[in-house]
Design an enzyme around this catalytic site. Structure first.
Site, PDB file in Angstrom:
ATOM      1  N   TRP A   1       0.811  -1.223   0.000  1.00 49.76           N
ATOM      2  CA  TRP A   1       0.000   0.000   0.000  1.00 49.76           C
ATOM      3  C   TRP A   1       0.839   1.266   0.000  1.00 49.76           C
ATOM      4  CZ3 TRP A   1      -4.668  -0.214  -1.742  1.00 49.76           C
ATOM      5  CH2 TRP A   1      -5.307  -1.456  -1.739  1.00 49.76           C
TER       6      TRP A   1
ATOM      7  N   ASP B   1      -1.632   6.615   6.022  1.00 45.70           N
ATOM      8  CA  ASP B   1      -2.714   5.733   5.594  1.00 45.70           C
ATOM      9  C   ASP B   1      -3.006   4.796   6.759  1.00 45.70           C
ATOM     10  OD1 ASP B   1      -4.314   3.720   4.598  1.00 45.70           O
ATOM     11  OD2 ASP B   1      -3.002   3.202   2.919  1.00 45.70           O
TER      12      ASP B   1
ATOM     13  N   LYS C   1     -12.693  -1.625   6.549  1.00 45.17           N
ATOM     14  CA  LYS C   1     -12.071  -2.543   7.486  1.00 45.17           C
ATOM     15  C   LYS C   1     -12.701  -2.375   8.871  1.00 45.17           C
ATOM     16  CE  LYS C   1      -8.464  -2.354   4.311  1.00 45.17           C
ATOM     17  NZ  LYS C   1      -8.642  -3.519   3.472  1.00 45.17           N
TER      18      LYS C   1
END
Lengths: 355, 355
Positions: free
Chosen positions: B101, B166, B190
């Site tokens: 990511w 993030d 999530k």
């Protein structure tokens, strides 16, 4: 539970069977043991939902193979940016403006690149003879139904550049010959599904022209290359849209939706036109929207009472958009003929009481 | 209905009471006579839900007044573009890369502007002494938890430029001192809500610096100016997140979630570390993720059997990401201690049967 008639402009009424099914399988989707909200977008179950939704859209509109069907986030406003970023590279975006939404699209295109306003009309859609594209035109953009202003195109423009249409508020409400378009898009939250999902249908050969500095998620080619799953799509919204497509097919498809739209809107326009001026709508008749019927009360002091009494009778969300005021009855696919009749009856009775 | 234990990486497990409430009010929200899916985002009812969600987030994290809380569409991938477009104007985005990511974020920043990789590590997060920012650094960007690789930062980096994180996969799983950050963001799917919603928390004085050609929906200032309602937000996703925030507060907030996360992940790591090499995880111990426990079976031929027998025991979605292979157990807030115990027990029994 008492369901009432909901004339909201978007997010707006959805078919009750869709909501009931969503409720019934909310904690366990088809026996997998968890919710659709908890399911990986790359699971075979969700991929099945996704692909069936695309297939049903292809069936509903007769979408040719040469067209991509893509699911994007960001609403119409992100499309206003993506269209010039993908289609106006080295050319001029041409815009026909006849209401709030085409105006917004034109403004965003000017912010991002070169754009020209080829027509600007009020209270009506431009005529074909007013749509002369400029030299270097990359496309002609128009909004087939202006949700705020209550204006629709009664015809499909013909131009010698790709035709791009914002069909957010009349999506799936009538047959469309997709083959005549370069791209159409629609925010889901009127006729297709929950807010947060935008459908884009585009001719494949027009994609892949964005500059290399364009954000990945603003390049249509990304969606085409990855079946709209380069990143996690709004899975629940797609799931609801899947149920909506099933409902639409069972109800008779876009031809039947068009028949009902004409019927529903005619009931409200008749109530306006036969009220001896108690209600009025100044839109040119052939440009009158079938999805969003806007009207005013001659005596504006009655506005609040009109809204309150309507709600007491189970007719909700008929207040007009803050920009134009007055009233607006949105008659999307999930709004029944019965609902339109109930509103028309209420309008007649209210006018009689207060004339 | 039989609910099973769901270890999906995202979209992922949600609290059952949230799903049950959503199901129960799906056709009629609090007696208004229609669904939350059919409600205008500008209605007083929805604005109430929206503002309460922001207030609960402020309470959960102790977010200072100087920070905006914004709801954006487009997922993490759109943040990867928005961050350089808003924060790296005239400067260099600095990136610490330790997994899939952070790599994606760095790649997108390079596509859009100037970006530098200040650290690049495998199987561990970079140490503080490896994070030397470049001349002209506009910010330091890192990913606090790498969902695919199973790596977490065990500390908060300290730098003399705005810190951007993030936090998609460890959002609301532990206390965070927001005042130390320029911006954090998290995809909802999530720990917060449905896919299609991204939360951004940013220092107000850093906003408003994007170039005038930046698409309106990619300028954070648009969200700050309009309470994230410049256009229609993903209303259902926000509604679900509202219920999740309520659940989190009732369960004891982020401190309690941290306690449970340590407990849950420890159970799985113990099962790995005490398996005499039947299972292994090569991540540096202090960098091991509490949210996404990745592990491999020494005998890869058993992978498929391991997954199938797990599912038979009601343990779903433990297959690792296609990029790294092996297994992954995601232990987000809605995954119970009981679920982690059941998985650990299964792992022990499976290892005994096949050693």
């Amino acid at each position: 539970m008492t369901r009432i008639f909901n004339f909201a402009a978007g997010p707006s009424a959805m078919p009750l069977p869709v909501l009931e099914q969503a409720a019934s399988e909310m904690t366990d989707w088809h026996g997998v043991g968890y919710s659709i909200l908890e399911m990986s977008h790359r699971s075979k179950e969700f991929m099945g939902i996704y692909r069936e939704t695309v297939e049903m859209l292809r069936e509903l509109y007769g979408i040719p193979e040469e067209y991509e069907v893509m699911f994007v986030q960001g609403g119409g406003h992100l499309q206003f940016a993506m269209i010039p970023l993908n289609f106006a590279v080295g050319g001029i975006g041409n815009y026909a403006v006849d209401g709030v939404w085409s105006r917004k699209a034109f403004n965003e295109a000017q912010k991002i690149g070169e754009a020209a306003e080829v027509a600007c009309t009020e209270l009506r859609a431009p005529r074909q003879d007013e749509l002369a594209v400029t030299d270097g035109a990359a496309y002609l953009y128009y909004c087939s139904n202006e949700t705020v202003n209550g204006i629709r195109y009664w015809y499909r423009p013909e131009v010698n550049v790709p035709l791009i249409a914002d069909m957010s508020s009349d999506f799936l409400s009538q047959p469309v010959d997709i083959s005549k378009y370069g791209l159409i898009f629609a925010g889901a939250q009127k006729n297709f599904g929950p807010a947060g999902l935008t459908v884009v249908i585009a001719r494949k050969d027009l994609l892949g022209r964005a500059e290399s500095t364009t954000p990945t998620m603003l390049d249509y080619q990304t969606y085409a290359n990855f079946e709209s799953m380069y990143n996690t799509p709004p899975t629940f919204a797609i799931y609801i849209s899947h149920l909506v497509c099933k409902w639409l097919l069972a109800e008779g498809g876009v031809k039947e939706m068009e028949r009902r739209s004409i019927l529903k809107s005619q009931k409200i326009y008749d109530a306006i036109d036969n009220s001896d001026g108690f209600y009025y709508n100044n839109i040119e008749k052939r440009s009158r929207s079938r999805m969003n019927v806007v009207f005013n009360l001659k005596n504006e002091e009655l506005n609040q009472l009109f809204i309150e009494e309507a709600l007491q009778k189970g007719l909700a969300n008929i207040k007009g958009h803050r920009i134009v005021g007055g009233m607006r009855a949105s008659l999307y696919n999930a709004v029944s003929v019965e609902a339109a009749e109930a509103l028309a009856d209420y309008m007649k009775a209210f006018a009689e009481r207060h004339s």
